[in-house]
Design an enzyme around this catalytic site. Sequence first.
Site, PDB file in Angstrom:
ATOM      1  N   ASN A 101       0.852  -1.190   0.000  1.00  0.00           N
ATOM      2  CA  ASN A 101       0.000   0.000   0.000  1.00  0.00           C
ATOM      3  C   ASN A 101       0.882   1.232   0.000  1.00  0.00           C
ATOM      4  OD1 ASN A 101      -2.416   1.594   0.400  1.00  0.00           O
ATOM      5  ND2 ASN A 101      -1.837   1.807   2.550  1.00  0.00           N
ATOM      6  N   HIS A 103       0.957   4.958   1.383  1.00  0.00           N
ATOM      7  CA  HIS A 103       0.254   5.756   2.399  1.00  0.00           C
ATOM      8  C   HIS A 103       0.932   7.118   2.532  1.00  0.00           C
ATOM      9  CE1 HIS A 103      -2.136   6.603   5.934  1.00  0.00           C
ATOM     10  NE2 HIS A 103      -1.027   7.051   6.501  1.00  0.00           N
ATOM     11  N   SER A 130       4.909   6.492   2.656  1.00  0.00           N
ATOM     12  CA  SER A 130       5.493   5.165   2.901  1.00  0.00           C
ATOM     13  C   SER A 130       4.852   4.140   1.971  1.00  0.00           C
ATOM     14  CB  SER A 130       5.202   4.696   4.338  1.00  0.00           C
ATOM     15  OG  SER A 130       5.567   5.664   5.291  1.00  0.00           O
ATOM     16  N   ASP A 139      -2.736   0.245   8.197  1.00  0.00           N
ATOM     17  CA  ASP A 139      -1.517   1.054   8.017  1.00  0.00           C
ATOM     18  C   ASP A 139      -0.391   0.658   8.981  1.00  0.00           C
ATOM     19  OD1 ASP A 139      -2.839   2.482   6.024  1.00  0.00           O
ATOM     20  OD2 ASP A 139      -3.547   4.007   7.414  1.00  0.00           O
TER      21      ASP A 139
HETATM   22  C1  GRF Z   1      -2.366   8.833  -2.377  1.00  0.00           C
HETATM   23  O1  GRF Z   1      -2.096   9.973  -1.641  1.00  0.00           O
HETATM   24  C2  GRF Z   1      -2.029   7.593  -1.584  1.00  0.00           C
HETATM   25  O2  GRF Z   1      -0.976   7.795  -0.706  1.00  0.00           O
HETATM   26  C3  GRF Z   1      -3.301   7.348  -0.813  1.00  0.00           C
HETATM   27  O3  GRF Z   1      -4.325   7.694  -1.709  1.00  0.00           O
HETATM   28  C4  GRF Z   1      -3.853   8.666  -2.631  1.00  0.00           C
HETATM   29  C5  GRF Z   1      -4.141   8.149  -4.013  1.00  0.00           C
HETATM   30  O4  GRF Z   1      -3.866   9.105  -4.991  1.00  0.00           O
HETATM   31  N1  GRF Z   1      -3.374   5.992  -0.346  1.00  0.00           N
HETATM   32  P1  GRF Z   1      -3.983   8.718  -6.517  1.00  0.00           P
HETATM   33  O5  GRF Z   1      -5.368   8.116  -6.726  1.00  0.00           O
HETATM   34  O6  GRF Z   1      -2.907   7.748  -6.846  1.00  0.00           O
HETATM   35  O7  GRF Z   1      -3.846  10.005  -7.275  1.00  0.00           O
END
Ligand code: GRF
Length: 208
Positions: A101, A103, A130, A139
């Site tokens: 994932n 995050h 991360s 998370d």
């Molecule tokens: C990102 O900020 C990621 O860290 C979080 O969700 C957002 C997704 O953005 N989990 P995108 O859809 O890739 O533009």
Amino acid sequence: MISGEGTNLQALINAQIEKKINTEILAVISDNEHATGLNRAKKANIPCIYLNRDLFSSKEEFETEISKNIIELDPDLIILAGFMRVLGKNFINKLKGKIINIHPSLLPALKGLNTHERAIDSGNFFHGASVHFVIAELDSGPSIMQYKIAIKKDDNKRTLKNRVHKGEYLILVETVKLFTMKNLKLDNNSIIINGEIMKNPILYEEDF
Ligand code: GRF
């Protein structure tokens, strides 16, 4: 797996086209029919799977359908790139060690949502992103890579988000590259790389 914009997905598509990573994105799964990321996938000729949560009577059934699709695709890696649902224990344990994932915080700081806002409110000096293995606790899986930025006095939610996003694209692509090049696995919630325990996440910093 996505729910929205899909800019991280786009970073992976670009890296694949530019041959920075030797991968094949087998499919993009979304729980949101209107996710911009689905258009990005279609444009890149990547098969799209949209699963409507409302058509399933429980979270379990919905996730069973997702995992059925995944098992059929048989990927080496499942990337949660802005998938905005918390996945259940059964789903994760079935695919544990294969799910990562991205995050938007320096985990273990700021788990959960609205991290940019919370980073500013916290008075912390640093923020970032991360890429971590997904385990049943939200998370909380070990981080493989992190990107660190310094919070400036005039930063706001939007400026932080923009800067963190750039870092997200970098560490997500680099993590995928690492997967394709090294023997990386999750063992008892530790990351093992080429047979050795990885003690700390690989760290990138802004202006690195
Ligand atoms: C990102 O900020 C990621 O860290 C979080 O969700 C957002 C997704 O953005 N989990 P995108 O859809 O890739 O533009």
